[in-house]
Design a protein around this motif. Sequence first.
Motif, mmCIF file in Angstrom:
data_model
loop_
_atom_site.group_PDB
_atom_site.id
_atom_site.type_symbol
_atom_site.label_atom_id
_atom_site.label_comp_id
_atom_site.label_asym_id
_atom_site.label_seq_id
_atom_site.Cartn_x
_atom_site.Cartn_y
_atom_site.Cartn_z
ATOM 1 N N LEU A 175 -78.424 -16.087 38.801
ATOM 2 C CA LEU A 175 -79.594 -16.114 37.921
ATOM 3 C C LEU A 175 -80.882 -16.137 38.726
ATOM 4 O O LEU A 175 -80.890 -16.442 39.919
ATOM 5 N N ASN A 176 -81.964 -15.844 38.045
ATOM 6 C CA ASN A 176 -83.275 -15.813 38.685
ATOM 7 C C ASN A 176 -84.313 -16.180 37.631
ATOM 8 O O ASN A 176 -84.522 -15.450 36.694
ATOM 9 N N THR A 177 -84.884 -17.369 37.804
ATOM 10 C CA THR A 177 -85.958 -17.785 36.907
ATOM 11 C C THR A 177 -86.963 -18.595 37.712
ATOM 12 O O THR A 177 -86.538 -19.441 38.495
ATOM 13 N N PRO A 178 -88.258 -18.306 37.591
ATOM 14 C CA PRO A 178 -88.912 -17.162 36.964
ATOM 15 C C PRO A 178 -88.360 -15.831 37.511
ATOM 16 O O PRO A 178 -88.039 -15.747 38.693
ATOM 17 N N HIS A 179 -88.312 -14.842 36.626
ATOM 18 C CA HIS A 179 -87.545 -13.639 36.892
ATOM 19 C C HIS A 179 -88.393 -12.468 37.378
ATOM 20 O O HIS A 179 -89.377 -12.085 36.744
ATOM 21 N N THR A 184 -90.009 -13.177 33.160
ATOM 22 C CA THR A 184 -89.397 -14.076 32.179
ATOM 23 C C THR A 184 -89.109 -15.434 32.808
ATOM 24 O O THR A 184 -88.592 -15.503 33.925
ATOM 25 N N VAL A 185 -89.441 -16.492 32.071
ATOM 26 C CA VAL A 185 -89.055 -17.843 32.480
ATOM 27 C C VAL A 185 -88.047 -18.324 31.442
ATOM 28 O O VAL A 185 -88.390 -18.416 30.257
ATOM 29 N N TYR A 211 -89.852 -18.300 42.735
ATOM 30 C CA TYR A 211 -91.155 -18.384 42.044
ATOM 31 C C TYR A 211 -91.310 -19.712 41.302
ATOM 32 O O TYR A 211 -92.039 -19.801 40.310
ATOM 33 N N GLU A 212 -90.612 -20.756 41.767
ATOM 34 C CA GLU A 212 -90.604 -22.034 41.044
ATOM 35 C C GLU A 212 -92.004 -22.598 40.822
ATOM 36 O O GLU A 212 -92.240 -23.285 39.828
ATOM 37 N N HIS A 213 -92.941 -22.326 41.739
ATOM 38 C CA HIS A 213 -94.295 -22.879 41.563
ATOM 39 C C HIS A 213 -95.247 -21.887 40.902
ATOM 40 O O HIS A 213 -96.454 -22.132 40.845
ATOM 41 N N LEU A 214 -94.712 -20.796 40.421
ATOM 42 C CA LEU A 214 -95.559 -19.808 39.740
ATOM 43 C C LEU A 214 -95.111 -19.636 38.291
ATOM 44 O O LEU A 214 -94.716 -18.555 37.866
ATOM 45 N N HIS A 220 -91.360 -25.372 35.314
ATOM 46 C CA HIS A 220 -90.120 -24.846 35.889
ATOM 47 C C HIS A 220 -89.001 -25.865 35.717
ATOM 48 O O HIS A 220 -89.155 -27.028 36.083
ATOM 49 N N LEU A 221 -87.895 -25.413 35.166
ATOM 50 C CA LEU A 221 -86.743 -26.295 34.986
ATOM 51 C C LEU A 221 -85.603 -25.784 35.858
ATOM 52 O O LEU A 221 -85.029 -24.736 35.573
ATOM 53 N N PRO A 222 -85.272 -26.511 36.927
ATOM 54 C CA PRO A 222 -84.168 -26.041 37.773
ATOM 55 C C PRO A 222 -82.851 -26.121 37.007
ATOM 56 O O PRO A 222 -82.554 -27.142 36.379
#
Length: 392
Positions: A175-179, A184-185, A211-214, A220-222
Amino acid sequence: MDRPLLNRRLAEFGTTIFAEMSALAVRTGSINLGQGFPDADGPEEVREAAVRALRDGRGNQYPPGPGIPELRTAVAAHQERFYGHRGLSYDPDTEVLVTAGATEAIAATLLALLEPDDEVIALEPYYDSYAACIAMAGARRVPVTLRPDPEAGSYRLDLDELRDAVTDRTRLLLLNTPHNPTGTVLSAGELAEIARLAVERDLLVVTDEVYEHLVFEGEHLPLASFPGMRERTVTISSAGKTFSFTGWKVGWVTAPAELVTAVRAAKQFLTYVSAGPFQYAVAEALALPDSYYSGLREDLRTKRDVLARGLSDAGFRVYAPSGTYFITTDIRPLGHDDGFAFCRALPERAGVVAIPNAVFYDHKDEGAPYVRFAFCKGVDVLREAADRLQKL
Ligand code: PMP
Ligand code: GLN
């Protein structure tokens, strides 16, 4: 020699689109909104920390395989500081591994955890190295498509489709979020559903959170912080996007000790170690005050808004991202439906370079009319690009 030189696992992957499009930008003197890298370096004190490390002889010889203790401690402290309230924390000695950017973390993780013919589910459009690394591991990728919702102006994950994609051969969700590239978040509800599915089907999960800080809307929810996930999740991040030093290639993995040990087994034969002095600088960077992180987010949010407005005024349909460096646009309102042809002609037509989203798809048709623009550039540059695009 009638056998092709490039092996069958890699034959379908040519030169990455990022290299191709950055070269095109240089050749044509265009504004490069293709490859995602900032046009200004990160904080001066972080750059100075790297210079000091170099001068003081710290990291100029092979650092330890897992990464220097200072950086592993800083990564663990960062996870605790930003996600400790969600119950997430990692032991710097056994649960953190420093890598050559997120790219090596992704490669090492997939090479370590996959057997040939395992299936890996990845959200399509996906970052290009995922497909190549799954292929190098001899595994099979199973894309689940994020679809644009023109009404909402954003992309959506179909959780039923994700559920249906899981088979007895599925080993791992990637997975990848932010994507990247859709911005997409994934929402708390979506992440909770994904977590339930992973637990129910006993899947490993690899989550790319560079992109956790963007994240511009919400937080951002890990994924690792959801019930039942910590023990099965490899979380990947890197300094490139968070500190605006994409050339340093310092990344990291956080995961339970058994997973870190497995990933390290592959990583040690890829680079073994990298970026010695930069590891010291990133350790200092991670300890920057909260105001640094919020300032970065605000800066990129402003830039997103400037470019989104410009693209919309130029006639694109804009999918405004909730996170990342990127805006995905639909070029059909401009009378085009082939993103490749559009991007190849764009330097000549407008002096701007962008990325055709189709490269991130197995289902090329789904991605054909979409084009990605990066907004991690100076506001003046974005305004100039927007002006140039008005003539389309
Ligand atoms: N994952 C995603 C989603 C990316 O966009 C990128 C590019 N920054 C990477 C991984 C690679 O990161 P790094 O430069 O740290 O290798
Ligand atoms: N992550 C960057 C992007 O998506 C590019 C990284 C690369 O060039 N491999 O634009």
